[in-house]
Design a protein around this motif. Structure first.
Motif, short mmCIF file in Angstrom:
data_model
loop_
_atom_site.label_atom_id
_atom_site.label_comp_id
_atom_site.label_asym_id
_atom_site.label_seq_id
_atom_site.Cartn_x
_atom_site.Cartn_y
_atom_site.Cartn_z
N GLY A 135 0.78 -1.22 0.00
CA GLY A 135 0.00 0.00 0.00
C GLY A 135 0.82 1.27 0.00
N VAL A 173 -5.22 4.30 7.60
CA VAL A 173 -6.20 3.57 6.78
C VAL A 173 -7.60 3.79 7.35
CG1 VAL A 173 -6.95 1.31 5.94
CG2 VAL A 173 -4.51 1.84 6.05
N THR A 219 -11.70 -1.72 6.45
CA THR A 219 -10.55 -1.88 5.57
C THR A 219 -9.27 -2.02 6.38
OG1 THR A 219 -11.63 -0.57 3.85
CG2 THR A 219 -9.25 -0.86 3.66
N VAL A 276 -6.56 -5.03 6.29
CA VAL A 276 -5.13 -4.83 6.06
C VAL A 276 -4.32 -5.53 7.15
CG1 VAL A 276 -3.30 -3.08 6.08
CG2 VAL A 276 -5.41 -2.67 4.80
N ARG A 286 -4.51 -9.35 6.64
CA ARG A 286 -3.77 -9.85 5.48
C ARG A 286 -2.26 -9.68 5.64
NH1 ARG A 286 -6.81 -8.24 0.05
NH2 ARG A 286 -5.46 -9.91 -0.74
N PHE A 308 -3.09 -3.36 -2.94
CA PHE A 308 -3.39 -2.23 -2.07
C PHE A 308 -3.14 -0.90 -2.79
CE2 PHE A 308 -2.89 -4.47 2.32
CZ PHE A 308 -4.11 -5.09 2.11
N VAL A 368 -5.18 1.97 -0.85
CA VAL A 368 -5.14 1.66 0.58
C VAL A 368 -3.69 1.85 1.05
CG1 VAL A 368 -5.47 -0.10 2.35
CG2 VAL A 368 -7.05 0.05 0.41
N PRO A 414 -1.22 2.32 4.20
CA PRO A 414 -0.97 2.28 5.65
C PRO A 414 0.17 3.22 6.06
CG PRO A 414 -0.97 0.07 4.65
CD PRO A 414 -0.82 1.07 3.55
#
Length: 279
Positions: free
Chosen positions: A25, A218, A226, A230, A233, A251, A256, A258
């Motif tokens: 991300g 996020v 979401t 994250v 995952r 991502f 997305v 982070p």
């Protein structure tokens, strides 16, 4: 041991953080967004150096931070490292006092003043920062008001430490300010205990931090669901159930990012460099 100065290590930490890959991300040396590129982060790190030098010289944390953000903003990508600089500045202050420990950073935080809080608010005038609306009753202290909020800060006598404490339950960087930077120091030990190229260690540190707690950036930019995905995952990558490179591509495609976790990695890299990490 390196003969780099403290401010050089802080700049290097920013450069190493963005060089780590994959960091699902985040912008890294292999992935970027159309309007936020790898080169912007490199330029932001270089631009922030004068502010980091002020922190290393013992200037007020808030003043050093605002100057670092101003310098960071001198590239065309916008906000690249606002949060990372908010992590780094008190760490640099503690290191300059030869006390780069949880207790040392707590002292640096506790010594912040209303003037530091005012400088923090001024920093929001240099770049756009994604933040939530303030809780009811705190609208006059909305950081997006910048300098306009300073009279309220002064009237209420709020130091920068106080301002961070008000956001500690919803912002991962503010939480570090209120906890002696516990996650940063723990991640630094993980980097020091790891092996291989430093940028690869940074990527692995990022995944460990991401799997441990939801990324508050996020939550702000997307939503809590979401952020929970994250986190889940990232743990799957650590467990060997997902591929980090594939997750990074997904991502980025989903926007997305982070970012809070990346901020903590920058701080961890700085601590590790100060404690002898060889590059």
């Amino acid at each position: 041991m390196s003969d780099r100065s403290t401010d050089q290590n802080a700049e290097l930490a920013l450069l190493l953080e963005v060089s780590g890959t994959p960091k699902p991300g985040n912008v890294d040396r292999e992935r970027e967004y159309d309007d936020l590129r790898f080169e912007h982060f490199l330029a932001g790190a270089v631009g922030a150096r004068p502010g980091l030098e002020l922190a290393a010289a013992g200037e007020r944390v808030g003043h050093a931070f605002e100057r670092a953000v101003e310098g960071m903003s001198g590239q065309s990508g916008g906000n690249t490292q606002f949060g990372a600089l908010l992590v780094l500045t008190p760490l640099v202050a503690a290191a300059s006092a030869d006390d780069l420990t949880t207790a040392g950073v707590e002292r640096a935080v506790d010594q912040t003043t209303v003037a530091d809080a005012a400088d923090f608010y001024r920093a929001f005038e240099h770049v756009d920062v994604a933040v939530d609306d303030p809780p009811e009753g705190l609208e006059p202290l909305d950081v997006r008001r910048g300098s306009e909020a300073i009279p309220t800060l002064e009237k209420r006598g709020l130091t920068l430490s106080d301002v961070m404490a008000q956001s500690a339950d919803v912002d991962g960087v503010a939480a570090e300010w209120s906890s002696g930077f516990e996650r940063v120091f723990e991640a630094a030990e993980g980097i020091l205990d790891d092996e291989g190229p430093v940028a690869d260690r940074a990527s692995r540190a990022f995944l460990r931090l991401l799997a441990a707690e939801v990324d508050t950036f996020v939550v702000t930019r997307n939503d809590r669901e979401t952020a929970a995905e994250v986190q889940r995952r990232a743990q799957a990558v650590l467990d060997g159930e997902e591929d980090a490179t594939e997750l990074a591509a997904e991502f980025v495609a989903r926007d997305v990012n982070p970012g809070t976790t990346a901020d903590l990695v920058a701080g961890a890299l700085f601590v590790a460099l100060e404690r002898g990490l060889v590059v």
